[in-house]
Design a protein around this motif. Structure first.
Motif, PDB file in Angstrom:
ATOM      1  N   SER A  79      15.314 -58.128  36.341  1.00  0.00           N
ATOM      2  CA  SER A  79      15.219 -56.637  36.848  1.00  0.00           C
ATOM      3  C   SER A  79      15.212 -55.738  35.709  1.00  0.00           C
ATOM      4  N   GLY A  80      14.441 -54.443  35.590  1.00  0.00           N
ATOM      5  CA  GLY A  80      14.690 -53.752  34.419  1.00  0.00           C
ATOM      6  C   GLY A  80      13.843 -52.292  34.772  1.00  0.00           C
ATOM      7  N   SER A  81      13.980 -51.095  33.993  1.00  0.00           N
ATOM      8  CA  SER A  81      13.203 -50.209  34.098  1.00  0.00           C
ATOM      9  C   SER A  81      12.014 -50.477  33.068  1.00  0.00           C
ATOM     10  N   LEU A  82      10.993 -49.377  32.935  1.00  0.00           N
ATOM     11  CA  LEU A  82      10.039 -49.476  32.275  1.00  0.00           C
ATOM     12  C   LEU A  82       9.291 -50.713  31.940  1.00  0.00           C
TER      13      LEU A  82
ATOM     14  N   HIS B  68      11.588 -48.366  44.629  1.00  0.00           N
ATOM     15  CA  HIS B  68      11.559 -46.995  44.239  1.00  0.00           C
ATOM     16  C   HIS B  68      12.836 -46.246  44.583  1.00  0.00           C
ATOM     17  N   SER B  69      12.871 -44.817  44.218  1.00  0.00           N
ATOM     18  CA  SER B  69      14.271 -44.360  44.812  1.00  0.00           C
ATOM     19  C   SER B  69      14.313 -44.239  46.350  1.00  0.00           C
ATOM     20  N   MET B  70      15.394 -43.705  46.780  1.00  0.00           N
ATOM     21  CA  MET B  70      15.181 -43.812  48.321  1.00  0.00           C
ATOM     22  C   MET B  70      14.424 -42.920  48.844  1.00  0.00           C
TER      23      MET B  70
ATOM     24  N   GLN C 239      17.793 -45.847  37.358  1.00  0.00           N
ATOM     25  CA  GLN C 239      18.533 -45.157  37.849  1.00  0.00           C
ATOM     26  C   GLN C 239      17.938 -45.053  39.629  1.00  0.00           C
ATOM     27  N   ILE C 240      17.245 -46.138  40.090  1.00  0.00           N
ATOM     28  CA  ILE C 240      16.873 -45.957  41.352  1.00  0.00           C
ATOM     29  C   ILE C 240      17.610 -46.996  42.159  1.00  0.00           C
ATOM     30  N   GLY C 241      18.633 -47.810  41.507  1.00  0.00           N
ATOM     31  CA  GLY C 241      19.597 -48.607  42.432  1.00  0.00           C
ATOM     32  C   GLY C 241      19.337 -49.949  42.378  1.00  0.00           C
ATOM     33  N   LYS C 242      18.364 -50.569  41.333  1.00  0.00           N
ATOM     34  CA  LYS C 242      18.169 -51.934  41.371  1.00  0.00           C
ATOM     35  C   LYS C 242      19.181 -52.744  41.132  1.00  0.00           C
TER      36      LYS C 242
ATOM     37  N   ILE D 119      11.068 -60.803  40.196  1.00  0.00           N
ATOM     38  CA  ILE D 119      11.070 -59.770  39.101  1.00  0.00           C
ATOM     39  C   ILE D 119      11.190 -58.409  40.095  1.00  0.00           C
ATOM     40  N   VAL D 120      12.171 -57.542  39.994  1.00  0.00           N
ATOM     41  CA  VAL D 120      12.137 -56.343  40.567  1.00  0.00           C
ATOM     42  C   VAL D 120      11.893 -55.170  39.455  1.00  0.00           C
TER      43      VAL D 120
END
Length: 444
Positions: free
Chosen positions: A122-125, A147-149, A31-34, A25-26
């Protein structure tokens, strides 16, 4: 299309090499590129990739209607899309936007036990729904926080190889100043990275266009998207509270006292009524919370006051996007940063520390005569870290080092717009090396 090399790339390869790996699970903000990183890895390592996006195609939320075993789920996926192929040992199933269908996590146990197909979710939140996901798959999954870059990944995108971080570390280890040319190049790149933030779409645009054209609009759209997430996933009065906290972060960071004060968010606001809102933003990967230590000593965990904290954005690009147009112009020509200069530098360092896996702590004595921005630790020592917007003396840092009251502190670090140096038990390091601090201290 240009693919940006990410740190998750090597993690994913190592995960697959482990013959006994769990479903993965990522987690991470939007919008960080997952998705891009996982699909890039999948296409290089599997004959078949089954990609399910629960937001774009909500019909797939019905795939568990007959149960959570792999054969039942795969049968229903094939029913919805007969072109999908499942071949044992060479298929990856990628469940994306997991936050919209956390129930699928129940299936991970059965995928692990059967061991026929690899699974990545994967997913946000995800932090918001994670208690439910955790209870459904405990012991049968591996978690990875993305994380973002960071600045190292930004340098890779610029064309530098993986040895660049080791070269920088050598300067810190040996207290060797960077050359004038190295200083100019890395500070220029770091300033651009700080103004951009680490969202891959922004970084790609910057390198493809060779300028900041259109970047501010993209940053502001990202802010709008985050606010839309709040409206989508939160209801009632809590929605307004969360947005109030989000909107007040830049203002409070711009104050001399950067401690976040709930009383200034809304009339009559109290900490106990708003803590859930801060927790929501933190779990969503939008902010990082920096707690005030009760006393600067080890251990760090358990030695802090959870009612006193600063809030930083997890990606400095969000902070940039929320500043006034005039401040934006000043920043981009590297002129007057005004009120926000200290806030920006602190947020940049907080971001670097968080992305390297560090927890955030600061200290402020009750009489306000001593304040330190951040703390890290080695095995036996507490290391105070002072962020200076100008390369000036660090009074609090010297007090912490010299006073016998702070027995766990023997030396400290000062981050500056300057070069590497060591004097009076203070190691001075340029801002562009902030991402290396935790790596450096882990060697001591």
């Amino acid at each position: 299309m240009m693919y940006l090399k990410r740190k998750i790339d090597s993690f994913l390869c190592d995960w697959k090499k482990n013959s006994n790996h769990n479903p993965l699970i990522v987690k991470g903000a939007r919008q960080i590129g997952k998705t891009e990183s996982i699909l890039h890895f999948a296409k290089q390592n599997y004959d078949n990739v089954v990609y399910i996006n629960f937001v774009e195609e909500p019909k797939y939320k019905n795939i568990t209607v007959d149960g959570y075993k792999p054969e039942q789920i795969c049968k229903n996926i094939s029913l919805l899309n007969p072109e999908v192929k499942f071949t044992k040992g060479t298929t990856l199933i990628f469940f994306d936007e997991l936050q919209d269908f956390p129930e699928i996590a129940t299936s991970l146990k059965f995928f692990k036990i059967q061991g026929v197909y690899d699974v990545i979710c994967s997913g946000s939140l995800l932090g918001i729904n994670y208690r439910k996901i955790e209870s459904n798959s405990v012991g049968y999954k591996t978690d990875f926080i993305m994380h973002s870059m960071d600045f190292e990944e930004f340098l890779w995108a610029k064309g530098y190889d993986e040895n660049i971080a080791e070269m920088m570390l050598e300067h810190i280890r040996n207290h060797t100043p960077f050359s004038t040319l190295e200083q100019e190049v890395f500070f220029s790149l770091f300033r651009d990275f700080s103004l951009l933030g680490g969202m891959p779409a922004l970084v790609k645009s910057y390198f493809e266009n060779g300028s900041f054209v259109g970047i501010l609009d993209m940053q502001r759209q990202l802010v709008a998207d985050y606010k839309e997430d709040v409206r989508k996933y939160v209801h009632g009065i809590e929605q307004t509270k969360i947005l109030n906290v989000f909107n007040r972060i830049p203002i409070q960071l711009g104050c001399e006292n950067k401690k976040f004060q709930i009383s200034k968010v809304a009339p009559g606001a109290k900490n106990k009524d708003y803590w859930g809102c801060i927790e929501w933003l933190n779990d969503a990967g939008i902010i990082s919370v920096c707690y005030c230590l009760n006393f600067p000593e080890l251990p760090l965990k358990g030695n802090f006051d959870d009612s006193k904290y600063k809030i930083y954005f997890a990606d400095t690009g969000l902070l940039i996007a929320l500043l006034d147009d005039e401040v934006q112009d000043d920043l981009r020509i590297n002129a007057n940063m005004g009120t926000y200069k200290g806030a920006l530098y602190e947020n940049i360092v907080a971001e670097a520390l968080t992305k390297s896996g560090a927890d955030l702590f600061y200290y402020k004595r009750q009489d306000s005569t001593l304040e330190e921005d951040f703390f890290l630790r080695t095995k036996n020592n507490l290391i105070p870290i002072e962020v200076k917007s100008v390369n000036a003396s660090a009074k609090s840092l010297q007090t912490l080092i010299k006073s016998e009251k702070y027995k766990d502190i023997q030396w400290g670090i000062k981050l500056v717009d300057g070069n590497v140096g060591f004097a009076n038990n203070v190691l001075t390091i340029p801002y562009f090396c902030a991402f290396l601090l935790k790596r450096f201290l882990s060697e001591i």
